[in-house]
Scaffold this motif. Structure first.
Motif, PDB file in Angstrom:
ATOM      1  N   PRO A  36       0.809  -1.218   0.000  1.00  0.00           N
ATOM      2  CA  PRO A  36       0.000   0.000   0.000  1.00  0.00           C
ATOM      3  C   PRO A  36       0.851   1.281   0.000  1.00  0.00           C
ATOM      4  N   ALA A  39       1.837   1.824  -3.450  1.00  0.00           N
ATOM      5  CA  ALA A  39       0.692   2.323  -4.213  1.00  0.00           C
ATOM      6  C   ALA A  39       0.572   3.842  -4.069  1.00  0.00           C
ATOM      7  N   LEU A  40       0.747   4.355  -2.859  1.00  0.00           N
ATOM      8  CA  LEU A  40       0.688   5.807  -2.644  1.00  0.00           C
ATOM      9  C   LEU A  40       1.882   6.500  -3.288  1.00  0.00           C
ATOM     10  N   GLY A  43       1.190   6.346  -6.898  1.00  0.00           N
ATOM     11  CA  GLY A  43      -0.017   7.111  -7.195  1.00  0.00           C
ATOM     12  C   GLY A  43       0.224   8.603  -7.211  1.00  0.00           C
ATOM     13  N   LEU A  55      -2.956   2.753  -8.146  1.00  0.00           N
ATOM     14  CA  LEU A  55      -3.233   2.134  -6.849  1.00  0.00           C
ATOM     15  C   LEU A  55      -3.721   0.697  -7.027  1.00  0.00           C
ATOM     16  N   SER A  58      -1.100  -2.096  -7.755  1.00  0.00           N
ATOM     17  CA  SER A  58      -0.412  -2.593  -6.561  1.00  0.00           C
ATOM     18  C   SER A  58      -1.329  -3.461  -5.713  1.00  0.00           C
TER      19      SER A  58
END
Length: 442
Positions: A36, A39-40, A43, A55, A58
């Motif tokens: 996560p 992902a950020l 992103g 996002l 991932s």
């Protein structure tokens, strides 16, 4: 390389250590959080029209790799060697023969399995950054499980599995994933870049990160999780885990400072994006080395990665491959830096063996040669197999999104959603803007 575990199943009374188990439980949670966090990080680096797609690439990797791991991946990677150190057997496919009382090393086998699974998940997710903004989501759903089985699993067995040829026959060192995670994901990312081709507007449009606070938050979560990634690879609550964790912190700091130094000298200003990227570069490089080098070695490894990677991210413009979010420039190059520098800075105080020392600690050129050979083999294997997988998927179903889909944005065309309902943020840099040197990404 983490201590080689004994056979997968052993009597619980003979080996279970509650302290080791508690630490590895925490480390496993930390490593899972890295996906996560990634992902950020990714992103924030893309434009607003592809945030959710980034996002999703991932997050969906968590589910896809987990299924592969349970069905056959874990057994093939960490089962008994089946053929010349190249692959494990299928004795534990579907987790057959493993119960809650079985122990690997000093921790429950189910915990060891889960810890290793989080590494596989993150490695697959890393590749998505190389092909951001132009990948069909359906093709990604096919690519991830096939790649995990054909690329990640064999390499993990070579380096960490019982009888794996890189660790046990060649004698190269990779404590927490320089070969298995960083070089594998970076070389695979490069292969997919070449399969998909460049984005529309590559080298013409200034494609700046749309949300730098999100990038920094993602980098912070990655750094936090990396302490479990590297410290947990000691597979116990012990001095090696503590030293690995400390080395990880040091290299992240020197990587950050090295990148900012280059930016100040080259561009006249240190950037927030550079600080986040430099920290990640240092963390990437120390991953293979954290359990085999001393504090001074960790500082040099991180600094070298921060400096080298800050230049490497611009290679895509020179050599004309569109690595959207610098997976090649940071993860591949940083992984190579850290893995090779083991051949200079490995010390018997960490490795526990006078036969595994670097050149600067009296070990001669032997270990350096082993590290270089391991890098070349893993890079070549992962690149070629990934390129083949990518070409096959592209021919069967199309890997790249259509031109209209790419212009509209994958959030709307693939997911029927938008990250920002009111369109406050634009899809790219303002007209007339110029890219920061070497840091145009998405």
């Amino acid at each position: 390389m983490p201590p080689t575990p004994p056979p997968l199943a052993a009597p619980v009374a003979a080996a279970l250590d509650t302290g080791d188990t508690a630490w590895l439980l925490a480390a496993t949670a930390l490593v899972l959080l890295m996906t996560p966090g990634l992902a950020l990080f990714y992103g924030g680096m893309v434009r607003t029209k592809s945030v959710l797609n980034m996002l999703m690439m991932s997050f969906v990797s968590i589910a896809l790799v987990t299924v592969v791991w349970l069905v056959a991946g874990y057994s093939l990677a960490f089962g008994d060697d089946a053929f010349a150190g190249l692959i494990g057997d299928l004795g534990h496919a579907g987790m057959a023969g493993v119960g809650p009382d079985d122990v690997t090393g000093t921790v429950p086998t189910f915990l060891f399995t889960t810890f290793q699974l989080t590494f596989a998940i993150l490695t697959a997710a890393l590749i998505s950054g190389a092909v951001a903004d132009r990948t069909r989501f359906g093709a990604w759903l096919v690519f991830v499980p096939v790649w995990a089985l054909l690329v990640y699993v064999p390499v993990a067995h070579w380096v960490w599995g019982p009888g794996g040829w890189i660790a046990h026959h060649l004698g190269a060192l990779d404590f927490a994933g320089g070969l298995v995670v960083e070089i594998a994901s970076g070389a695979s990312g490069l292969a997919l870049c070449l399969v998909l081709g460049p984005r529309l507007g590559f080298k013409k449009d200034a494609m700046r990160p749309h949300n730098l606070p999100m990038v920094v938050l993602g980098a912070g979560l990655l750094w936090f999780g990396w302490l479990g990634f590297n410290g947990g690879s000691a597979l116990g609550a012990n001095g090696l885990a503590a030293a690995s964790l400390f080395n990880t912190l040091i290299a992240g700091c020197t990587g950050l400072l090295g990148w900012l130094f280059v930016e100040q000298k080259r561009d006249g200003h240190p950037t927030t994006f550079g600080a986040a990227s430099g920290a990640v570069a240092g963390l990437v490089a120390i991953t293979p080395a954290c359990g085999v080098v001393g504090v001074l070695g960790a500082a040099v490894v991180g600094l070298a990665a921060g400096v080298v990677c800050s230049y490497a991210v611009a290679w895509k413009f020179r050599f004309d491959y569109d690595d959207s979010l610098d997976v090649v420039g940071v993860h591949f190059v940083g992984g190579v830096v850290g893995t090779v520098l083991i051949g200079l800075f490995a010390t018997s105080a960490m490795t526990g063996s006078a036969d595994k020392e670097g050149l600067l600690y009296g070990g001669g050129f032997g270990q350096l040669g082993k590290q270089l050979l391991a890098v070349l083999v893993v890079a070549a294997y992962t690149f070629l197999v990934t390129y083949g997988i990518g070409k096959a998927i592209d021919r069967l179903m199309g890997f790249r999104a259509g031109e209209d889909e790419e212009r509209t944005g994958l959030d709307q065309t693939a997911h029927a959603e938008t990250a920002y309902d009111h369109g406050v943020l634009g899809h790219g840099a303002p007209q007339g803007s110029t890219p920061v040197a070497g840091r145009v990404t998405s």
